[in-house]
Design an enzyme around this catalytic site. Structure first.
Site, PDB file in Angstrom:
ATOM      1  N   GLU A 762       0.881  -1.168   0.000  1.00  0.00           N
ATOM      2  CA  GLU A 762       0.000   0.000   0.000  1.00  0.00           C
ATOM      3  C   GLU A 762       0.912   1.209   0.000  1.00  0.00           C
ATOM      4  OE1 GLU A 762      -1.378   3.229   0.886  1.00  0.00           O
ATOM      5  OE2 GLU A 762      -1.700   2.514   2.921  1.00  0.00           O
ATOM      6  N   CYS A 796      -2.653   7.900   5.027  1.00  0.00           N
ATOM      7  CA  CYS A 796      -2.600   7.663   3.582  1.00  0.00           C
ATOM      8  C   CYS A 796      -3.957   7.923   2.944  1.00  0.00           C
ATOM      9  CB  CYS A 796      -2.119   6.246   3.293  1.00  0.00           C
ATOM     10  SG  CYS A 796      -2.862   4.975   4.301  1.00  0.00           S
TER      11      CYS A 796
END
Length: 1002
Positions: A762, A796
């Site tokens: 990720e 994020c």
């Protein structure tokens, strides 16, 4: 001595009084006549809402949207979108009106005019005026009918300090003008005098939360200080003018802090003798009877009475939904009859203590008001000591009947513009059209005996009822039954106390040394680093030993040695270890939260939510592994087929600092429960927290060598483990740059490597929220601020771009800037802090460089100053940012927000999709076609509609993206564990010499 009367005595008198009142309310039912005979569209809207639950939902959603629509064409288009749903059967009159091809056509214009006028007419049945001049006319009319009043100012949600100050100033002006007008009013004994005492002619009702934009129970002290300053100004001016002030009650989360603030303030020497002030109790709350008892005891101590307004409560749907989503106990009664019974019990409590309290009974239920009168008559309660209250536009006939019988009636009169008043209108419409509403049942000609019967309850109306009682949560059969752990509710004093105690405990442990764990033993290292508190970089959280490459090789050998036994360990045993780890985290959650706050600078609430996520990962992945372990069976005659999974081997987990517990835990336990031996290399700036995770996994029973804690330099130890030929899986969360290097390195086959490495990565995002012209700007501004500046923009999933349509751009950015200005910046240990530091000096320098680039390519709308004794960067907002600009394209990972102006929704989608990332995105809109289109075309892994875009929840909102945001299935989702497993198919021919076993035959 307080008189006690038997319930049966009260009941007989209640029935007698109620029948008289009901008879008066049922005379000349003009409302029903209008429904049948007249062509008033406002009445028709109400009637249709009562007749069809599906239409009711769509109609109310349209009404909620209406004030944001700026043209008749927009109104007509939204009418068709909301009411053209094929699943909703429309009345013939409405269907005919919507039968136009083009919203710009004459029929479209007529439909828009008809419905918008009807909604406005409907709104002003419940709203007493749009300005003070209209309100004065309304209250003068009420006074002619011998009714007193209290005025409530409707308004937008107070999300900025400028709005909080404006709220105070508008009330000061309201009181000034009302009192000036009252100089010309003649005294009306029924409402202006009681038992020889002259009563204030003017009363206003206010909400505590509107006096401070950052009102938060977590910051009880700070909220009290800021609110109390403004309340003092209000009460002093009210006393000068001779006006009364009543404090409304709002959502349950604010109830305790509201009561605490008012008790403290009204016990002070300046206000102790004031008797022209009121407090509200909501009977639908399970603990409201106890709150009333506590207030009465406090009033005895105070020595001077105040008014307690008793109401049923206006936020039932909101409270039940929030409690269900948060997995918190339901604060409200699920059964309306229980609320009614509790209302009667509290009514009795108030009136039996009339020498200490003035009771204001607020209800449109004839029985509820009759009950109060019956008790008051039985106890000979003086007229000064109680009054009846109704809402403007509701219970008009009941109010008149009460006045005719000589009782003081006060009408609660909201006033304000239609747009800010819409939330109030929707609450009134929900109340009026609900099946359980007394007003509706009365209109439907229910039998008198049924209308006036004592409430039949299925749950206890008393506070002894367990607070664990909640609405059943039964997921549909195709969904997971997994229920996550509840975050702590900081509205509860106990949660705040535990948090404060945890910080004290953790602070006593600061500066300790944390060593790597290799093959079940903590090992010394030649290199140590200090982990610092980013809120105060002179404070050392802990000293962390960093392993060498040689120690990394030893860890890999230990993992290889432990793998054969671990892979054979039954899935149930591995899952149970995760469950024990979850239990240990639950026991230590306040402590773990404190470590997160201090080591990585995350605010308290967000740190607590991270602990919840880590616990959920453990429990969810335990369940998922047991499900996958069953495999898939596909047998045919003479042949068995088994689809099964086996672990891959050695997993290297490289975890980030921004979710130091949750992401580290999630990736690690996913690898472990699937049977892989696992090496955890955390980010250097968050290694103390992963040391705590290590303690928990060891205590939970992870065998020696199966899990190893290997903090080290990413460029050395991390690179070595990624390239090692015995590494099978690499689970990484971090920057795109490092992630791409890992992909490239993992793709290179090393000598003696007999497998392809699996990379689960990720790698961040450049996340956007679209705000269209139909959006609820209260929601949109709050959601963008939370998404952009929560944890200083270091999630994020954080919003770094907001794409706003031209018609609302200027209004939106003005409120966004003011809301951001109102945020508190500081050390994250402080409960008042909303924006803390960034992680370290390098991050701060990088963000400051981006801010300078932003100043060169766009307009600086806001740059807030920041404290110096930590790695702080104040929130920054740029306006009119070009979509292809640096700050609109590159991931900044800090509190920097780019606001982009677009002309239409198609352009908004194009801009939103115009980056290399595809992680999270959001939309604020009340246009069904926009919502539908964005669900298909907005290219993100997690798409959020009309809410903030951070805070994904395990199982409910599995998290992850695509493009350059990463690869692999979503964390916390039903296929995440499969990445750590190798699937196998085993087929066996079970036929022997022409025969095969048959089920059920020996």
């Amino acid at each position: 001595m307080v008189l006690q009367a038997q319930s049966s005595t009260y009941e007989a008198k209640t029935q007698e009084i109620a029948k008289k009142l009901l008879s008066a309310t049922q005379e000349n039912r003009s409302f029903l006549a209008s429904l049948r005979d007249q062509m008033r569209w406002d009445d028709k809207l109400l009637a249709w809402a009562m007749s069809s639950p599906g239409l009711r939902v769509q109609l109310f959603r349209f009404i909620d949207t209406l004030p944001a629509l700026r043209s008749k064409a927009e109104i007509a288009a939204h009418l068709q979108e909301y009411l053209g749903d094929k699943t909703v059967e429309l009345p013939a009159a409405l269907k005919g009106m919507l039968n136009f091809a083009n919203p710009d056509s004459v029929p479209g214009q007529v439909a828009a005019t008809t419905v918008s006028t009807a909604v406005e007419t409907l709104a002003f049945k419940y709203i007493s005026g749009e300005n003070i001049k209209q309100v004065i006319k309304t209250v003068e009319k009420l006074r002619k009918e011998k009714m007193a009043f209290t005025i409530d100012l409707l308004g937008e949600a107070v999300i900025t300090e400028a709005e909080a100050q404006s709220y105070l100033e508008r009330y000061l002006e309201l009181m000034q003008q009302l009192v000036a007008a009252s100089q010309n009013w003649t005294t009306i004994p029924a409402i202006d005098v009681a038992d020889g005492e002259e009563l204030p002619k003017v009363q206003v009702s206010v909400k505590l939360t509107a006096f401070y934009s950052q009102f938060d129970p977590l910051d009880a002290q700070g909220s009290e200080e800021r609110v109390s300053d403004r309340i003092r100004i209000l009460l002093r001016r009210a006393q000068e003018l001779g006006a009364a002030v009543h404090f409304d009650m709002e959502q349950y989360a604010y109830k305790d802090i509201t009561l605490n603030i008012l008790k403290k303030l009204l016990l002070s020497a300046e206000f102790r003798q004031r008797t022209d002030i009121g407090i509200t109790i909501q009977a639908y709350l399970r603990d409201s009877e106890q709150d009333t008892q506590d207030l009465i005891a406090w009033l005895k101590q105070r020595g001077y009475p105040l008014t307690i307004r008793l109401v049923k409560g206006a936020y039932w749907d909101q409270e039940t939904i929030k409690a269900t989503q948060k997995h918190w106990p339901q604060p409200v009664y699920n059964d309306k009859a229980a609320t009614d019974a509790n209302f009667e019990a509290i009514t009795q409590l108030l009136l039996e203590n009339h020498q200490y309290v003035y009771a204001a009974i607020g209800s449109h239920n004839v029985r509820s008001q009759a009950r109060a009168i019956a008790i008051a008559q039985s106890l000979n309660v003086p007229r000064r000591r109680f009054e009846m209250q109704v809402l403007y536009g509701m219970g008009d006939k009941l109010a008149k009947a009460l006045v005719d019988q000589g009782y003081r009636v006060r009408v609660y009169c909201p006033y304000g513009e239609l747009l800010p008043g819409m939330a109030y209108l929707i609450r009134r419409l929900l109340e009026n059209t609900a099946n359980s509403s007394f007003l509706r049942q009365n209109l439907e000609n229910r039998p008198v005996e049924e209308l006036l019967a004592p409430p039949i309850i299925t749950e206890s109306p008393h506070t002894s009822a367990p607070l664990s009682t909640s609405l059943p949560i039964t997921p549909p059969p195709h969904l997971s039954s997994f229920l996550g752990v509840a975050d702590r509710d900081f509205a509860q004093e106990e949660a705040r106390s535990h948090s404060a105690q945890a910080f004290q405990v953790v602070r006593q442990q600061l500066g300790k040394t944390y060593l790597p764990l290799i093959n079940g033993e903590y090992v010394n290292t030649s290199q140590m680093i200090d982990s610092l508190n980013p809120s105060n970089f002179s404070e050392v959280i802990g000293k962390v030993g960093l392993i060498s490459v040689e120690q990394a090789q030893a860890a890999m050998e230990a993992a290889k040695a432990a793998f054969p036994a671990w892979r054979r360990t039954p899935a149930k045993e591995r899952a149970d270890i995760l469950r024990r780890a979850a239990d240990l985290m639950t026991q230590r959650r306040a402590e773990l939260s404190a470590w997160i706050v201090l080591e990585v600078g995350k605010p308290v609430k967000e740190a607590d939510a991270e602990v919840s996520e880590a616990i959920d990962f453990c429990r969810y992945y335990a369940e998922e592994m047991e499900r996958l372990d069953k495999g898939v069976i596909y047998d045919v005659s003479g042949e068995t087929n088994r689809y099964i999974y086996q672990p891959r081997g050695i997993a290297v987990v490289i975890s980030p600092w921004n979710f130091p517990l949750a992401i580290a835990c999630g990736m690690t336990v996913a690898a472990l429960v699937t049977g892989n031996c696992t090496l955890l290399k955390p980010a250097e700036t968050s290694s103390v927290i992963t040391a705590k995770l290590t303690e928990i996994l060891i205590a939970a029973g992870i065998p020696k060598g199966v899990f190893q804690y290997v903090p080290g330099k990413g460029s050395q130890v991390g690179a070595y483990l990624v390239s090692h030929p015995d590494t099978h899986v690499i689970a990484f969360t971090g920057s795109q740059e490092v992630g791409c290097r890992i992909f490239a390195e993992a793709a290179t086959l090393k000598p003696n490597q007999r497998h392809m490495k699996r990379v689960i990565a990720e790698m961040g995002g450049k996340n956007a929220i679209i705000v269209d012209e139909s959006a609820d700007l209260d929601q949109a501004v709050i959601g963008v601020v939370q998404s952009a500046f929560g944890y200083s923009g270091q999630k994020c999933s954080a919003c770094s771009r907001v794409i706003v349509l031209q018609p609302i751009y200027d209004t939106f950015i003005k409120r966004l800037v003011e809301a951001t200005k109102s945020l508190n910046i500081g050390e994250t240990e402080l409960p008042s802090t909303q924006v803390g530091p960034v992680i370290d000096a390098n991050a701060r320098s990088r963000i400051l460089e981006y801010i300078e680039k932003g100043k060169a390519e766009s307009q600086l709308a806001l740059e807030l100053p920041a404290p110096q004794q930590g790695y702080f960067v104040g929130p920054v907002i740029f306006s009119d940012v070009p979509p292809d600009g640096i700050i609109a394209q590159q991931e900044i990972f800090g509190p920097v927000l780019a606001v982009i102006r677009v002309q239409d929704f198609q352009e908004a989608l194009a801009v939103a999709n115009g980056t290399n990332y595809a992680l999270t995105g959001g939309l604020y809109s009340r246009t069904p076609s926009h919502i539908e289109q964005a669900q298909t075309e907005f290219a993100v892994g997690n798409f959020y509609i009309n809410r903030n875009i951070t805070g994904a929840i395990v199982a409910r909102q599995p998290f992850g993206g695509f493009n350059l945001s990463g690869v692999g299935s979503k964390a916390g989702g039903p296929d995440y564990l499969q990445q750590f497993l190798e699937p196998r198919t085993i087929t066996e021919n079970i036929q022997r010499q022409g025969f095969a076993p048959i089920d059920g035959v020996d």
